[in-house]
Design a protein around this motif. Structure first.
Motif, PDB file in Angstrom:
ATOM      1  N   UNK A 110     -50.531 -53.512  91.047  1.00 52.00           N
ATOM      2  CA  UNK A 110     -51.370 -53.303  89.863  1.00 52.00           C
ATOM      3  C   UNK A 110     -51.094 -51.945  89.234  1.00 52.00           C
ATOM      4  N   UNK A 164     -51.705 -52.407  85.492  1.00 53.13           N
ATOM      5  CA  UNK A 164     -52.641 -53.511  85.304  1.00 53.13           C
ATOM      6  C   UNK A 164     -54.005 -53.207  85.916  1.00 53.13           C
ATOM      7  N   UNK A 202     -56.562 -51.263  85.148  1.00 57.30           N
ATOM      8  CA  UNK A 202     -57.759 -51.304  84.293  1.00 57.30           C
ATOM      9  C   UNK A 202     -58.117 -52.745  83.941  1.00 57.30           C
ATOM     10  N   UNK A 203     -57.090 -53.579  83.757  1.00 54.66           N
ATOM     11  CA  UNK A 203     -57.359 -54.999  83.507  1.00 54.66           C
ATOM     12  C   UNK A 203     -58.126 -55.618  84.672  1.00 54.66           C
ATOM     13  N   UNK A 204     -57.713 -55.261  85.899  1.00 57.32           N
ATOM     14  CA  UNK A 204     -58.381 -55.831  87.083  1.00 57.32           C
ATOM     15  C   UNK A 204     -59.798 -55.286  87.213  1.00 57.32           C
ATOM     16  N   UNK A 205     -59.936 -53.983  86.976  1.00 62.49           N
ATOM     17  CA  UNK A 205     -61.249 -53.344  87.140  1.00 62.49           C
ATOM     18  C   UNK A 205     -62.279 -53.849  86.141  1.00 62.49           C
ATOM     19  N   UNK A 206     -61.807 -54.459  85.054  1.00 59.45           N
ATOM     20  CA  UNK A 206     -62.759 -54.950  84.052  1.00 59.45           C
ATOM     21  C   UNK A 206     -62.963 -56.463  84.155  1.00 59.45           C
ATOM     22  N   UNK A 207     -62.574 -57.025  85.294  1.00 59.48           N
ATOM     23  CA  UNK A 207     -62.895 -58.431  85.573  1.00 59.48           C
ATOM     24  C   UNK A 207     -64.012 -58.453  86.634  1.00 59.48           C
ATOM     25  N   UNK A 208     -64.577 -59.626  86.894  1.00 63.23           N
ATOM     26  CA  UNK A 208     -65.633 -59.686  87.916  1.00 63.23           C
ATOM     27  C   UNK A 208     -65.135 -59.528  89.353  1.00 63.23           C
ATOM     28  N   UNK A 209     -63.829 -59.449  89.564  1.00 62.69           N
ATOM     29  CA  UNK A 209     -63.320 -59.316  90.938  1.00 62.69           C
ATOM     30  C   UNK A 209     -63.885 -58.055  91.585  1.00 62.69           C
ATOM     31  N   UNK A 210     -64.448 -58.234  92.767  1.00 63.28           N
ATOM     32  CA  UNK A 210     -64.982 -57.058  93.465  1.00 63.28           C
ATOM     33  C   UNK A 210     -63.870 -56.431  94.313  1.00 63.28           C
ATOM     34  N   UNK A 211     -64.120 -55.217  94.736  1.00 62.91           N
ATOM     35  CA  UNK A 211     -63.137 -54.506  95.554  1.00 62.91           C
ATOM     36  C   UNK A 211     -62.872 -55.302  96.841  1.00 62.91           C
ATOM     37  N   UNK A 214     -60.738 -58.389  96.178  1.00 62.29           N
ATOM     38  CA  UNK A 214     -59.334 -58.062  95.936  1.00 62.29           C
ATOM     39  C   UNK A 214     -58.620 -57.758  97.259  1.00 62.29           C
ATOM     40  N   UNK A 229     -63.842 -43.274  90.232  1.00 64.07           N
ATOM     41  CA  UNK A 229     -64.656 -43.636  89.065  1.00 64.07           C
ATOM     42  C   UNK A 229     -65.400 -42.415  88.513  1.00 64.07           C
ATOM     43  N   UNK A 285     -58.961 -43.390  86.412  1.00 58.84           N
ATOM     44  CA  UNK A 285     -58.368 -44.644  85.943  1.00 58.84           C
ATOM     45  C   UNK A 285     -57.358 -44.386  84.820  1.00 58.84           C
ATOM     46  N   UNK A 323     -65.546 -48.519  84.528  1.00 60.45           N
ATOM     47  CA  UNK A 323     -64.333 -47.941  85.127  1.00 60.45           C
ATOM     48  C   UNK A 323     -64.501 -46.443  85.374  1.00 60.45           C
ATOM     49  N   UNK A 324     -65.414 -45.822  84.633  1.00 60.12           N
ATOM     50  CA  UNK A 324     -65.765 -44.419  84.869  1.00 60.12           C
ATOM     51  C   UNK A 324     -67.282 -44.356  85.033  1.00 60.12           C
ATOM     52  N   UNK A 325     -67.725 -43.568  86.030  1.00 59.34           N
ATOM     53  CA  UNK A 325     -69.169 -43.422  86.240  1.00 59.34           C
ATOM     54  C   UNK A 325     -69.691 -42.278  85.383  1.00 59.34           C
ATOM     55  N   UNK A 342     -71.873 -54.640  88.588  1.00 61.37           N
ATOM     56  CA  UNK A 342     -70.676 -54.645  87.744  1.00 61.37           C
ATOM     57  C   UNK A 342     -70.019 -56.023  87.686  1.00 61.37           C
ATOM     58  N   UNK A 343     -69.891 -56.676  88.848  1.00 63.00           N
ATOM     59  CA  UNK A 343     -69.193 -57.955  88.891  1.00 63.00           C
ATOM     60  C   UNK A 343     -69.893 -58.990  88.002  1.00 63.00           C
ATOM     61  N   UNK A 352     -69.416 -58.130  84.324  1.00 63.40           N
ATOM     62  CA  UNK A 352     -68.072 -58.365  83.776  1.00 63.40           C
ATOM     63  C   UNK A 352     -67.794 -59.841  83.505  1.00 63.40           C
ATOM     64  N   UNK A 359     -62.373 -64.646  86.009  1.00 69.26           N
ATOM     65  CA  UNK A 359     -63.567 -64.695  85.161  1.00 69.26           C
ATOM     66  C   UNK A 359     -64.460 -65.888  85.513  1.00 69.26           C
ATOM     67  N   UNK A 397     -56.345 -62.932  76.577  1.00 66.46           N
ATOM     68  CA  UNK A 397     -56.926 -62.760  77.918  1.00 66.46           C
ATOM     69  C   UNK A 397     -58.421 -62.421  77.841  1.00 66.46           C
TER      70      UNK A 397
END
Lengths: 262, 248
Positions: free
Chosen positions: A83, A88, A90-99, A102, A253, A258, B57-59, B76-77, B80, B109, B150
């Motif tokens: 990533x 990529x 930031x793209x991943x961080x802005x999806x619902x996928x949690x840490x 992943x 964060x 990022x 992405x930033x706190x 967050x999840x 998003x 998603x 996307x």
């Protein structure tokens, strides 16, 4: 937690593996080279030794089992780096996928890579040196469990370091394997290490896994105490890896790192 | 139900300092369902930092962000699931075909029928011909288009776009703007967009939030802001604020 999202993480990395020939080196070529190197070394030492016990099975079994740790570690580590390399993140961080999802996806996909690498190792070890992995028997399972968890833990901790210190720190993804290899007694008992370094080796769960492996190769029963120490240590290491990386992600964060990756 | 709970985005008093530099100084933003809002400001105004805080992405040092009732960072999840994000500067995953990459994002998603969602989104922006190309083989403009596709895969309630048309030819940029307007109209999605193209902002947004030196300095319709500052359009306002920011 979503199992579906974890499966999608695995699919994402399967695409990469399919289209990245250099990634096949990790699970095909390097295992082959390792078997040739350590098998040949064992054969040479055995030829010049007066001992009735050949060192070849110990070296080959050691490198084979170390590959379980190695493959598990780089699957998690390079999974995340994929990533950052393709910017990529930031793209991943802005999806619902949690840490967790992943990491679980990369770790689970890593199991496939472990199996592939083990197949390469087994075939070449048998083909070149007549070493059969099945000679270890079912004892391989608890030993492999410990080494897999240690590999995941190291990979997760390495991600934390890259998040905190940037892509320059990615050298650790590979470097940490050399540290673990040197200190885990992959080919030799811990007491062969310099005295000052032995305490470090003894606290590593992987050391107990390799102690157990040597006992089995000696024809002894699987040592329960080594396995118990290894399993407990491995889960402690996993928890520590998660905690460390969760902390580093918080720092990442909070400090806005990022933007380094985008 | 309070107004705050009904809004898709509520950011309250966000503050962020990086190494003694106050990037964001008490910014509050709300976006109502279906509302199209522009976030503008000269370089260094705090737009990107604000946007990244809105996305989790930033706190922020202080302040809060709530998206569709889900407070960040704890939820967050969930938040998003209702947000689509694209930026003109962001690439896509290497070594994946466009269709595969979009399928992966659709899966993340939580889209049920990934294949159908990908096909519909590609058709919406008229780029079905790119479906089987590798992401890393796309031109920067094509990549931007796929990034926007996307962001719309899961019919988000809030679409966040950072400089989405910066690398596009004028005709493609127009197609994107038209596609975005159609998307927002047909799905009821709200839009929060940053851009340096004032004509684009005037075409796409109903309300504009101007930032300067990490603060909101204007928050109204494009026409009302232009009138308040004594200009015919947003271009003059932007130039004045950029000039003032340089002197500050």
């Amino acid at each position: 937690m979503s199992w579906h999202r974890i499966r999608v993480v695995m699919r994402r990395h399967a695409y990469v593996l399919w289209r990245a020939p250099h990634r096949w080196f990790d699970i095909g070529f390097w295992p082959l080279m390792d078997i040739i190197l350590w098998g040949s070394l064992g054969t040479y030492v055995a030829r010049n030794s007066t001992s009735a016990t050949s060192s070849t099975p110990y070296l080959i079994a050691g490198i084979m089992m170390f590959h379980i740790l190695f493959q598990s570690q780089i699957a998690v580590g390079t999974g995340f780096l994929e990533e950052t390399w393709s910017r990529n993140l930031l793209n991943v961080l802005t999806t619902p996928v949690t840490e967790f999802e992943y990491l679980a996806g990369t770790a689970a996909f890593g199991l496939f890579k472990v199996l592939f690498a083990l197949a390469t190792l087994s075939i070449t070890a048998f083909g070149f040196f007549r070493f059969e992995l099945s000679s270890i028997g079912w004892s391989i399972l608890p030993i492999a469990l410990i080494l897999t968890i240690v590999g995941w833990s190291a990979g997760i901790a390495n991600i934390g370091i890259v998040l905190r210190f940037g892509q320059g720190a990615e050298i650790l993804i590979w470097g940490s394997n050399f540290i673990l290899m040197a200190f885990s007694g992959v080919f030799n008992p811990v007491d062969a290490l310099p005295g000052a370094l032995q305490p470090i080796a003894r606290i590593l769960p992987s050391t107990h896994a390799f102690n157990a492996l040597r006992a089995v190769l000696d024809g002894k029963p699987l040592p329960g105490n080594e396995i118990a120490l290894g399993v407990i240590g491995a889960f402690v290491m996993l928890l520590a890896g998660f905690s460390f990386t969760a902390w580093m992600l918080h720092v990442f964060r909070r400090r806005g790192f990022v933007t380094r990756f985008s | 139900m309070t107004q705050q709970a009904a809004d898709v985005l509520v950011a309250h008093e966000l503050r962020k300092t990086f190494k003694k530099v106050e990037a964001v100084r008490g910014i509050s933003i709300t976006v109502a369902p279906g509302e199209r809002v522009g976030l503008l400001g000269p370089n260094g105004a705090g737009k990107t930092t604000t946007l990244l805080m809105l996305l989790g992405a930033i706190l922020p040092d202080t302040g809060s962000v709530t998206i569709v009732g889900h407070r960040l960072p704890r939820h967050r999840s969930r938040a998003m699931e209702s947000v689509g994000f694209a930026a003109g500067y962001l690439p896509l995953p290497d070594r994946l075909k466009v269709r595969e990459a979009l399928g992966v994002f659709a899966g993340w998603y939580g889209v049920r029928n990934e294949k159908q969602a990908v096909n519909e989104a590609l058709e919406r922006f008229e780029i079905t011909q790119l479906a089987d190309r590798l992401c890393n083989a796309l031109s920067s403009g094509q990549r931007t288009l796929v990034g926007i596709v996307k962001a719309t895969l899961h019919n988000p309630k809030l679409l966040v776009l950072d400089e989405p048309t910066a690398s596009l030819d004028p005709d493609v940029a127009l197609r994107v703007r038209t596609g975005l307007l159609q998307f927002c109209a047909s799905t009821g999605a709200a839009l929060l967009i940053t851009s340096h193209d004032m004509r684009e902002v005037e075409m796409l947004t109903e309300r504009v939030i101007f930032l300067a030196n990490g603060q909101v300095v204007a928050n109204d319709t494009p026409a009302a802001i232009a009138a308040t500052f004594g200009y015919d359009d947003l271009e003059g306002v932007f130039m004045q604020l950029a000039d003032e920011a340089r002197r500050a």
